[in-house]
Design a protein around this motif. Structure first.
Motif, short mmCIF file in Angstrom:
data_model
loop_
_atom_site.label_atom_id
_atom_site.label_comp_id
_atom_site.label_asym_id
_atom_site.label_seq_id
_atom_site.Cartn_x
_atom_site.Cartn_y
_atom_site.Cartn_z
N ARG A 171 36.64 37.32 57.45
CA ARG A 171 37.98 36.80 57.27
C ARG A 171 37.97 35.57 56.36
NH1 ARG A 171 39.85 35.62 62.56
NH2 ARG A 171 39.73 37.85 62.85
N ARG A 172 36.96 34.71 56.53
CA ARG A 172 36.88 33.52 55.69
C ARG A 172 36.60 33.86 54.24
NH1 ARG A 172 32.77 30.01 58.63
NH2 ARG A 172 33.40 30.72 60.65
N SER A 173 35.82 34.90 53.98
CA SER A 173 35.52 35.24 52.59
C SER A 173 36.62 36.10 51.97
CB SER A 173 34.18 35.97 52.51
OG SER A 173 34.26 37.24 53.12
N ALA A 174 37.46 36.72 52.79
CA ALA A 174 38.52 37.56 52.25
C ALA A 174 39.65 36.73 51.66
CB ALA A 174 39.07 38.48 53.34
N THR A 175 39.91 35.56 52.22
CA THR A 175 41.01 34.74 51.72
C THR A 175 40.78 34.26 50.29
OG1 THR A 175 41.53 34.05 53.97
CG2 THR A 175 42.41 32.70 52.19
N PRO A 176 39.63 33.65 49.98
CA PRO A 176 39.42 33.26 48.57
C PRO A 176 39.37 34.46 47.62
CG PRO A 176 37.82 32.16 49.99
CD PRO A 176 38.56 33.17 50.83
N THR A 177 38.86 35.58 48.11
CA THR A 177 38.80 36.77 47.27
C THR A 177 40.21 37.27 46.95
OG1 THR A 177 36.70 37.36 48.28
CG2 THR A 177 37.87 39.10 47.11
N ALA A 178 41.07 37.29 47.94
CA ALA A 178 42.46 37.72 47.71
C ALA A 178 43.18 36.76 46.78
CB ALA A 178 43.19 37.83 49.04
N LEU A 179 42.94 35.47 46.95
CA LEU A 179 43.55 34.47 46.07
C LEU A 179 43.07 34.64 44.63
CD1 LEU A 179 45.37 31.99 45.87
CD2 LEU A 179 43.37 30.60 46.38
N LEU A 180 41.79 34.84 44.45
CA LEU A 180 41.24 35.06 43.11
C LEU A 180 41.82 36.32 42.48
CD1 LEU A 180 39.21 34.23 40.90
CD2 LEU A 180 37.52 35.63 42.09
N LEU A 181 41.94 37.37 43.26
CA LEU A 181 42.50 38.61 42.75
C LEU A 181 43.96 38.42 42.34
CD1 LEU A 181 42.06 41.62 42.23
CD2 LEU A 181 42.81 42.03 44.56
N ALA A 182 44.73 37.69 43.13
CA ALA A 182 46.13 37.44 42.80
C ALA A 182 46.24 36.63 41.52
CB ALA A 182 46.81 36.71 43.95
N VAL A 183 45.40 35.63 41.35
CA VAL A 183 45.42 34.80 40.14
C VAL A 183 45.06 35.65 38.92
CG1 VAL A 183 44.27 32.88 38.96
CG2 VAL A 183 45.04 32.62 41.32
N LEU A 184 44.08 36.51 39.06
CA LEU A 184 43.68 37.37 37.93
C LEU A 184 44.79 38.35 37.55
CD1 LEU A 184 39.94 38.12 38.74
CD2 LEU A 184 40.87 36.67 36.93
N VAL A 185 45.48 38.90 38.54
CA VAL A 185 46.58 39.83 38.26
C VAL A 185 47.70 39.11 37.52
CG1 VAL A 185 48.41 41.18 39.36
CG2 VAL A 185 46.05 41.44 40.11
N ILE A 186 48.04 37.91 37.97
CA ILE A 186 49.09 37.13 37.29
C ILE A 186 48.67 36.78 35.87
CG2 ILE A 186 50.29 34.91 37.32
CD1 ILE A 186 50.28 35.15 40.41
N LEU A 187 47.42 36.39 35.68
CA LEU A 187 46.92 36.05 34.35
C LEU A 187 46.99 37.24 33.41
CD1 LEU A 187 45.57 33.90 32.55
CD2 LEU A 187 43.37 34.77 33.38
N VAL A 188 46.58 38.40 33.88
CA VAL A 188 46.64 39.61 33.05
C VAL A 188 48.09 39.94 32.71
CG1 VAL A 188 46.25 42.11 33.09
CG2 VAL A 188 44.44 40.55 33.81
N ALA A 189 49.00 39.80 33.68
CA ALA A 189 50.41 40.08 33.42
C ALA A 189 50.97 39.13 32.36
CB ALA A 189 51.22 39.97 34.71
N VAL A 190 50.62 37.86 32.44
CA VAL A 190 51.11 36.89 31.45
C VAL A 190 50.54 37.20 30.07
CG1 VAL A 190 50.96 34.45 30.78
CG2 VAL A 190 51.58 35.07 33.12
N LEU A 191 49.28 37.57 30.01
CA LEU A 191 48.66 37.86 28.72
C LEU A 191 49.17 39.15 28.09
CD1 LEU A 191 44.96 36.79 29.42
CD2 LEU A 191 46.68 35.58 28.07
N LEU A 192 49.59 40.10 28.92
CA LEU A 192 50.07 41.38 28.38
C LEU A 192 51.57 41.39 28.10
CD1 LEU A 192 48.02 43.97 30.43
CD2 LEU A 192 47.62 43.19 28.11
#
Length: 56
Positions: free
Chosen positions: A12-33
């Motif tokens: 559970r502790r490692s899933a939270t930063p992973t989900a946050l990183l994934l969300a940031v990457l998705v937003i970054l890709v959306a902004v770049l595209l």
């Protein structure tokens, strides 16, 4: 049984930063595209960009 709780807690502790990183990457890709998507929409016939800009 206590070992299972430790593993679950660690997962559970490692899933939270992973989900946050994934969300940031998705937003970054959306902004770049976004510019590519707008260019694609602009090439399609039937869009009056001055009219759309005035409405926006």
């Amino acid at each position: 049984m206590p070992r299972l709780r430790v593993v679950t807690s660690l997962a559970r502790r490692s899933a939270t930063p992973t989900a946050l990183l994934l969300a940031v990457l998705v937003i970054l890709v959306a902004v770049l595209l976004t510019p590519i998507g707008l260019l694609w929409i602009g090439d399609r016939p039937g869009y009056d960009w001055p009219l759309l800009g005035n409405v926006g």
